[in-house]
Design a protein around this motif. Structure first.
Motif, PDB file in Angstrom:
ATOM      1  N   THR A 272     -18.884 -29.582   1.809  1.00  0.00           N
ATOM      2  CA  THR A 272     -18.891 -28.376   1.445  1.00  0.00           C
ATOM      3  C   THR A 272     -20.315 -27.922   1.157  1.00  0.00           C
ATOM      4  O   THR A 272     -20.908 -28.204   0.257  1.00  0.00           O
ATOM      5  CB  THR A 272     -17.525 -27.683   0.782  1.00  0.00           C
ATOM      6  OG1 THR A 272     -17.858 -28.671  -0.341  1.00  0.00           O
ATOM      7  CG2 THR A 272     -16.560 -27.703   1.471  1.00  0.00           C
ATOM      8  N   PRO A 273     -20.614 -27.000   2.014  1.00  0.00           N
ATOM      9  CA  PRO A 273     -22.010 -26.476   1.691  1.00  0.00           C
ATOM     10  C   PRO A 273     -22.135 -25.686   0.443  1.00  0.00           C
ATOM     11  O   PRO A 273     -21.202 -24.923   0.245  1.00  0.00           O
ATOM     12  CB  PRO A 273     -22.435 -25.513   3.154  1.00  0.00           C
ATOM     13  CG  PRO A 273     -21.251 -25.146   3.337  1.00  0.00           C
ATOM     14  CD  PRO A 273     -20.223 -26.178   3.467  1.00  0.00           C
ATOM     15  N   ILE A 274     -23.171 -25.693  -0.181  1.00  0.00           N
ATOM     16  CA  ILE A 274     -23.241 -24.964  -1.588  1.00  0.00           C
ATOM     17  C   ILE A 274     -24.142 -23.863  -0.913  1.00  0.00           C
ATOM     18  O   ILE A 274     -25.289 -23.939  -0.628  1.00  0.00           O
ATOM     19  CB  ILE A 274     -24.084 -25.604  -2.546  1.00  0.00           C
ATOM     20  CG1 ILE A 274     -22.894 -26.799  -2.989  1.00  0.00           C
ATOM     21  CG2 ILE A 274     -24.194 -24.671  -3.769  1.00  0.00           C
ATOM     22  CD1 ILE A 274     -23.902 -27.704  -3.858  1.00  0.00           C
ATOM     23  N   VAL A 275     -23.489 -22.553  -1.093  1.00  0.00           N
ATOM     24  CA  VAL A 275     -24.187 -21.353  -0.671  1.00  0.00           C
ATOM     25  C   VAL A 275     -24.590 -20.585  -1.690  1.00  0.00           C
ATOM     26  O   VAL A 275     -24.083 -20.226  -2.739  1.00  0.00           O
ATOM     27  CB  VAL A 275     -23.461 -20.387   0.151  1.00  0.00           C
ATOM     28  CG1 VAL A 275     -23.948 -19.033   0.298  1.00  0.00           C
ATOM     29  CG2 VAL A 275     -22.648 -21.023   1.548  1.00  0.00           C
ATOM     30  N   THR A 276     -26.013 -20.429  -1.874  1.00  0.00           N
ATOM     31  CA  THR A 276     -26.692 -19.722  -2.824  1.00  0.00           C
ATOM     32  C   THR A 276     -27.225 -18.482  -2.478  1.00  0.00           C
ATOM     33  O   THR A 276     -28.520 -18.453  -1.891  1.00  0.00           O
ATOM     34  CB  THR A 276     -27.607 -20.638  -3.508  1.00  0.00           C
ATOM     35  OG1 THR A 276     -27.118 -22.116  -3.826  1.00  0.00           O
ATOM     36  CG2 THR A 276     -28.138 -20.138  -4.986  1.00  0.00           C
ATOM     37  N   GLY A 277     -26.560 -17.394  -2.522  1.00  0.00           N
ATOM     38  CA  GLY A 277     -27.256 -15.946  -1.882  1.00  0.00           C
ATOM     39  C   GLY A 277     -27.527 -15.981  -0.614  1.00  0.00           C
ATOM     40  O   GLY A 277     -26.857 -16.933   0.247  1.00  0.00           O
TER      41      GLY A 277
ATOM     42  N   GLY B   8     -27.293 -27.010  -0.550  1.00  0.00           N
ATOM     43  CA  GLY B   8     -26.996 -28.335  -0.689  1.00  0.00           C
ATOM     44  C   GLY B   8     -25.547 -28.593  -0.426  1.00  0.00           C
ATOM     45  O   GLY B   8     -24.904 -27.857   0.180  1.00  0.00           O
ATOM     46  N   PHE B   9     -24.956 -29.732  -0.830  1.00  0.00           N
ATOM     47  CA  PHE B   9     -23.493 -29.870  -0.354  1.00  0.00           C
ATOM     48  C   PHE B   9     -22.808 -30.355  -1.489  1.00  0.00           C
ATOM     49  O   PHE B   9     -23.434 -31.126  -2.607  1.00  0.00           O
ATOM     50  CB  PHE B   9     -23.693 -31.013   0.750  1.00  0.00           C
ATOM     51  CG  PHE B   9     -24.075 -30.277   1.784  1.00  0.00           C
ATOM     52  CD1 PHE B   9     -22.940 -29.672   2.837  1.00  0.00           C
ATOM     53  CD2 PHE B   9     -25.391 -30.461   2.480  1.00  0.00           C
ATOM     54  CE1 PHE B   9     -23.440 -29.224   4.101  1.00  0.00           C
ATOM     55  CE2 PHE B   9     -25.858 -29.836   3.480  1.00  0.00           C
ATOM     56  CZ  PHE B   9     -24.707 -29.228   4.453  1.00  0.00           C
ATOM     57  N   GLU B  10     -21.692 -30.399  -1.506  1.00  0.00           N
ATOM     58  CA  GLU B  10     -20.573 -30.676  -2.511  1.00  0.00           C
ATOM     59  C   GLU B  10     -19.751 -31.736  -1.833  1.00  0.00           C
ATOM     60  O   GLU B  10     -18.980 -31.551  -0.661  1.00  0.00           O
ATOM     61  CB  GLU B  10     -19.704 -29.545  -3.093  1.00  0.00           C
ATOM     62  CG  GLU B  10     -19.569 -29.677  -4.519  1.00  0.00           C
ATOM     63  CD  GLU B  10     -18.855 -28.252  -4.841  1.00  0.00           C
ATOM     64  OE1 GLU B  10     -18.433 -28.316  -6.064  1.00  0.00           O
ATOM     65  OE2 GLU B  10     -18.784 -27.596  -4.065  1.00  0.00           O
ATOM     66  N   PHE B  11     -19.375 -32.776  -2.522  1.00  0.00           N
ATOM     67  CA  PHE B  11     -18.548 -33.800  -1.626  1.00  0.00           C
ATOM     68  C   PHE B  11     -17.188 -33.989  -2.514  1.00  0.00           C
ATOM     69  O   PHE B  11     -17.426 -34.237  -3.477  1.00  0.00           O
ATOM     70  CB  PHE B  11     -19.454 -35.226  -1.695  1.00  0.00           C
ATOM     71  CG  PHE B  11     -20.492 -35.112  -0.694  1.00  0.00           C
ATOM     72  CD1 PHE B  11     -20.283 -35.331   0.481  1.00  0.00           C
ATOM     73  CD2 PHE B  11     -21.758 -34.796  -1.338  1.00  0.00           C
ATOM     74  CE1 PHE B  11     -21.482 -35.354   1.310  1.00  0.00           C
ATOM     75  CE2 PHE B  11     -22.969 -34.766  -0.454  1.00  0.00           C
ATOM     76  CZ  PHE B  11     -22.648 -35.042   0.799  1.00  0.00           C
ATOM     77  N   LYS B  12     -16.232 -33.605  -1.812  1.00  0.00           N
ATOM     78  CA  LYS B  12     -14.991 -33.784  -2.415  1.00  0.00           C
ATOM     79  C   LYS B  12     -14.160 -34.065  -1.431  1.00  0.00           C
ATOM     80  O   LYS B  12     -14.093 -33.743  -0.027  1.00  0.00           O
ATOM     81  CB  LYS B  12     -14.451 -32.502  -2.754  1.00  0.00           C
ATOM     82  CG  LYS B  12     -15.047 -31.947  -4.284  1.00  0.00           C
ATOM     83  CD  LYS B  12     -14.294 -30.771  -4.731  1.00  0.00           C
ATOM     84  CE  LYS B  12     -14.514 -29.662  -3.902  1.00  0.00           C
ATOM     85  NZ  LYS B  12     -14.303 -28.393  -4.587  1.00  0.00           N
ATOM     86  N   LYS B  13     -13.465 -35.037  -1.505  1.00  0.00           N
ATOM     87  CA  LYS B  13     -12.041 -35.650  -0.771  1.00  0.00           C
ATOM     88  C   LYS B  13     -12.626 -35.893   0.649  1.00  0.00           C
ATOM     89  O   LYS B  13     -12.306 -35.349   1.878  1.00  0.00           O
ATOM     90  CB  LYS B  13     -11.110 -34.417  -0.685  1.00  0.00           C
ATOM     91  CG  LYS B  13     -10.409 -34.294  -2.105  1.00  0.00           C
ATOM     92  CD  LYS B  13      -9.819 -32.986  -1.977  1.00  0.00           C
ATOM     93  CE  LYS B  13      -9.829 -32.483  -3.313  1.00  0.00           C
ATOM     94  NZ  LYS B  13     -10.119 -31.050  -3.349  1.00  0.00           N
ATOM     95  N   ARG B  14     -13.636 -36.661   0.818  1.00  0.00           N
ATOM     96  CA  ARG B  14     -14.264 -37.045   2.245  1.00  0.00           C
ATOM     97  C   ARG B  14     -14.598 -35.797   2.804  1.00  0.00           C
ATOM     98  O   ARG B  14     -14.318 -35.789   4.249  1.00  0.00           O
ATOM     99  CB  ARG B  14     -13.018 -37.760   2.927  1.00  0.00           C
ATOM    100  CG  ARG B  14     -12.993 -39.211   2.050  1.00  0.00           C
ATOM    101  CD  ARG B  14     -12.018 -40.165   2.693  1.00  0.00           C
ATOM    102  NE  ARG B  14     -12.233 -40.378   4.222  1.00  0.00           N
ATOM    103  CZ  ARG B  14     -13.030 -40.977   4.511  1.00  0.00           C
ATOM    104  NH1 ARG B  14     -14.049 -41.416   3.962  1.00  0.00           N
ATOM    105  NH2 ARG B  14     -13.491 -41.218   6.033  1.00  0.00           N
TER     106      ARG B  14
END
Length: 867
Positions: free
Chosen positions: A578-583, A569-575
């Motif tokens: 960033t990818p969410i890395v899960t293992g 998934g992705f995380e949105f911060k400050k325009r």
DNA sequence: TTGTAGCATTAACCTTTGTTCAGG
DNA sequence: CCCTGAACTTTGGTTAATGCTACA
């Protein structure tokens, strides 16, 4: 009014979302918003009084330029909340009246009043006597007409008494102040009205409903909820007739609609002449203009025609049977506004029958999705948990009604219409696919709502694990949305060259399930970013395994396996996204090795951490014992006098003495205080008091939340002791309790798992792994018990290892450690494995909804207890 | 007179892959 | 020396809902 009190208003209003912009409003605290619910089951149009400052928006807007004054957020919320409270209250009161209409004694009395001939009219309708259902239906309707006619002749209706609609502004201006609604306090009051054969139109309908029920006819009490509208525009339109042009100032103009308090009948208004004495023929003729058209009721009855299998509306006040078109008030009737029409059945459950009576029912329930949701939530606890056959039949009928309602006559009515669409109302990502016109509206083609397809970009489909079929052409092109900095740069670069960046949108039908390239020779395919997209389980390559643990990438690298980090998934911060890395994802053949190495490394790091901790604890013990010995020696050498003297000296010297001894003394004193320790023992469920001392020293590590925890040992030592007693003695705040609770169930689980630590590894739940590898499914389910399972696991392991190998003092330390699961770290760890798309507000909203539902359930239970 | 287009305002929703630097 | 994680920064664009006015 506290937050709890109004929490049932629903999260959908958005009022509870964090801080409201209160500062915008210039309402002085002297003019509060107060909503008083009259205590007790007093049901009348006086049930609710809402007092609001009438000059609300003007004051605050005048500071700015002379722009259009717009309702502030706070006022909108207040209006909406008033509407919601009022609606719920009216429903509750009607539920109570509906229950009263089931009263056996009332039934008996009503029946005794009813001429036998009329009663026979119904009992004659029987399959044996009349096998034709439609004929029986006609008989039933005829009998009902006679009954209604008789009631209409018999029952004296007070003019102009009953529930009326009032606008927010009218209420705010005190329109209700002089109004005396009729008071019906119990079934007995209803009975009184029945015996007197007089009452308001509302009571008339309620009694008629009871009468039908007494005759064994399924009858509903139908109520057009007359709650305060929340829209400022309602009631504003300037029909010069009865609505005051500006309700705020119209005290005099208000008078004409307000019934005169006190003597209810003297001021008989000719317009509302609904008396029995008129011959029906003439009355019909005459009524059709003012009373019939102008005064549809607020309460009426629906009776179920068994032969026809449908509900028939009956208005006993106007002597109407089966004329559903005549229940909708004219648009500008200030006293009657149709918003929700609810039918209360004998068993106390309700059904929303708005569609039967409202011509443009699709337009009625405005306010957007949130409002609809709220309304559904209101009705949910009042809805029968199972469905009857007649419910289905009715739904079909109502559905059919929408169909035959025909095409809307205005552009706005096409918006959100369930059957039709205009192209202009399509959203950015919608398209009409089979472009078959079903009609034309002012030259524009009209399409069926079912032809509307929602589209997504190719990337978005990929996020769902779908890819475009070959040769798919976009059904629509829209300007690209540049949300992140990178995208923006791209768009700007393109714009500099004078070209517009468009992105293509595709329909579901143009996509297929994405099948990732399989693993070849243990090689995991990767994307441009060197990782692997794993938004849904189906995106896992064949022959691959997802290991959703943190830190596995490092281990895989050490082991020399080919791997790819899994982006879930992705995380949105400050325009920035960033990818969410899960293992990681590795080839299936490497899984066991990797897992083993992983668990080993976890164990290793835990062991290290434990050793460190043991060292720290031992150091402190050494210091303590050392200090005690010094103290003992000093006392032996110098404290030759009595104990009291010695202590006195110490107390006096406390501040300027050498420090070491005094400090120690403090420590010792604190530790020997009996009370706090007792509490500590109970709270922490520690088995013996013998280990208290050590455990407390250790527990300090967990409970001290200061940042200096690992810093200066002296500071640590001093802080620990008071903190323990403080945290155990002081009552816990709700938040503390809440934080502790999730930990509790873990303890037994951890203890249980202890023997088979290695065979049942705990881990964050990960659907991907289990989906592709069925043989792991059982283990995954076991793991999925809680998101913090990983933490519990760690603690378990630590416990088992230490009890095998450590010295006695260390063992007790570890043992107590296992019991003191620190809440905070576990939560943070778990938090990181969550998908970023679960926003905090959504959770909040859910919690609030839960609260609201609970409240409604309580209301429903209270109102239908005897029903 | 009614309905509606147009405008202003607000809230909610959608978006979808960095760099630097301290500290372990 | 390498790896990890925190800090940095400042905040869009679109759409829907709503209220109000002008005008056909």
């Amino acid at each position: 009014m506290s937050d709890e009190d109004i929490s049932f208003l629903g999260a959908s209003s958005g009022a509870e979302d964090g801080e409201m912009d209160w500062e915008e409003v210039d309402i002085s605290p002297a003019e509060p918003v107060s909503v008083n619910l009259a205590p007790g089951p007093v049901i009348s149009n006086k049930t609710i009084e809402i007092t609001l400052p009438s000059e609300k928006s003007k004051g605050k807007e005048k500071a700015g330029p002379p722009r259009v004054k717009v309702m502030s957020q706070a006022e909108r919320v207040a209006r909406l909340n008033s509407h919601k409270i009022h609606t719920v209250a009216l429903l509750a009161s009607t539920a109570i009246r509906n229950r009263w209409a089931n009263d056996k004694l009332l039934h008996a009395r009503l029946m005794s009043l009813t001429p036998l001939a009329l009663q026979h009219g119904f009992s004659m309708i029987h399959k044996k006597l009349q096998p034709d259902a439609s004929k029986r239906g006609r008989l039933f309707e005829a009998a009902m007409s006679r009954l209604c006619e008789w009631w209409y002749e018999t029952f004296d209706v007070y003019p102009d008494v009953g529930i009326k609609s009032r606008t927010y502004d009218q209420v705010a201006a005190g329109a209700l102040d002089g109004e005396e609604g009729e008071v019906v306090r119990s079934e007995k009051s209803l009975m009184k009205h029945a015996l007197q054969r007089s009452g308001s139109r509302d009571v008339s309908a309620q009694l008629f409903t009871a009468l039908c029920r007494s005759l064994g006819i399924p009858a509903r009490l139908v109520f057009s909820v007359q709650s305060v509208p929340w829209q400022a525009s309602v009631g504003k339109p300037k029909p010069k007739k009865s609505t005051p042009s500006t309700p705020v100032l119209g005290d005099d103009s208000d008078m004409e609609e307000v019934p005169i308090p006190g003597p209810s009948k003297p001021k008989a208004q000719p317009a509302v002449k609904l008396r029995k004495r008129k011959p029906p023929g003439r009355k019909l003729q005459e009524d059709i203009r003012p009373p019939l058209a102008g005064w549809p009721p607020v309460f009426w009855t629906e009776v179920f025609s068994r032969p026809d299998g449908r509900w028939i509306p009956v208005d006993p006040v106007r002597n109407l049977v089966n004329k559903k078109r005549l229940f909708e008030p004219p648009k500008n009737d200030p006293n009657n506004r149709m918003t929700y029409v609810v039918a209360f059945e004998e068993d106390g459950y309700v059904r929303d029958v708005t569609r039967r009576y409202a011509r443009a029912s699709t337009k009625l329930l405005r306010g957007g999705r949130a409002h609809k949701e709220w309304w559904e939530n209101v009705l949910a606890p009042l809805t029968r948990p199972y469905r009857l056959n007649r419910d289905d039949v009715e739904d079909d009928e109502l559905q059919y009604q929408t169909v035959i309602e025909g095409m809307p006559t205005s552009v706005a009515a096409f918006k959100d219409h369930p059957l039709y669409v205009l192209e202009r109302h399509l959203r950015r990502d919608e398209v009409i696919h089979p472009r078959t016109e079903v009609g034309r509206f002012r030259g524009d083609p009209v399409f069926s709502r079912s032809a509307v397809i929602s589209l997504k970009t190719a990337e978005n489909w990929m996020r769902q694990g779908r890819t475009l079929v070959e040769g798919a052409q976009p059904l629509k092109r829209v300007p690209m949305r540049a949300v992140t900095i990178n995208r923006r740069r791209e768009v700007e670069a393109a714009a500099a060259e004078g070209e517009e960046t468009l992105q293509g949108l595709y329909s579901y039908a143009q996509t297929k399930v994405y099948v990732p390239p399989p693993i070849v020779d243990g090689k995991v395919p990767k994307n441009d970013f060197g990782n692997l997209d794993l938004y849904v389980p189906s995106m896992l390559p064949a022959g691959a395994v997802h290991i959703p643990h943190k830190g596995t990438a490092k281990i895989a690298r050490q082991l020399g396996f080919d791997f790819a980090e899994a982006v879930t998934g992705f995380e949105f911060k400050k325009r920035r996204a960033t990818p969410i890395v899960t293992g990681v994802v590795v080839a299936a053949e490497n899984e066991d090795a990797l897992l083993e190495a992983y668990w080993a490394s976890v164990a290793d790091s835990e062991e290290k951490e434990r050793a460190k901790r043991r060292e720290r604890v031992l150091k402190r013990w050494t210091r303590l014992v050392h200090g005690l010995r010094i103290r003992e020696r000093l006392q032996k050498e110098y404290a030759t006098t009595s104990n009291g003297v010695a202590i006195d000296v110490e107390v006096q010297d406390e501040h300027h003495a050498g420090g070491f001894v005094t400090e120690l003394d403090n420590v010792v004193q604190h530790f020997t205080l009996p009370k706090p320790q007792h509490v500590v023992v109970e709270n922490a469920m520690r088995p013996t008091t013998a280990s208290q001392l050590r455990a407390d020293a250790d527990a300090g590590d967990d409970f001290v939340l200061t940042t200096t925890r690992d810093g200066d040992e002296d500071v640590d030592m001093e802080e620990v002791v008071p903190q323990v007693s403080q945290s155990t003695l002081a009552p816990k705040t709700m938040q503390q309790l809440a934080e502790e609770r999730p930990i509790e169930p873990q303890r037994p689980a951890a203890a249980k798992r202890q023997p088979s630590t290695r065979s049942a590894p705990a881990a964050p739940p990960q659907p991907v792994a289990s989906a592709s590898r069925p043989r792991r499914a059982a283990a995954a389910v076991a793991r999925a018990a809680s998101t913090t399972a990983a933490r519990g696991k760690k603690r378990t392991r630590r416990h088992s290892v230490s009890s095998d190998s450590a010295t006695s003092s260390v063992r007790s330390e570890a043992g107590s450690d296992a019991e003191f699961v620190p809440p905070t770290p576990a939560r943070t760890v778990a938090g990181r494995t969550l998908r970023a798309r679960a926003p905090k507000s959504a959770e909040k909203v859910r919690a609030e909804k839960e609260l609201e539902r609970a409240y409604r359930r309580a209301v429903a239970a209270a109102t239908s207890r005897d029903a």
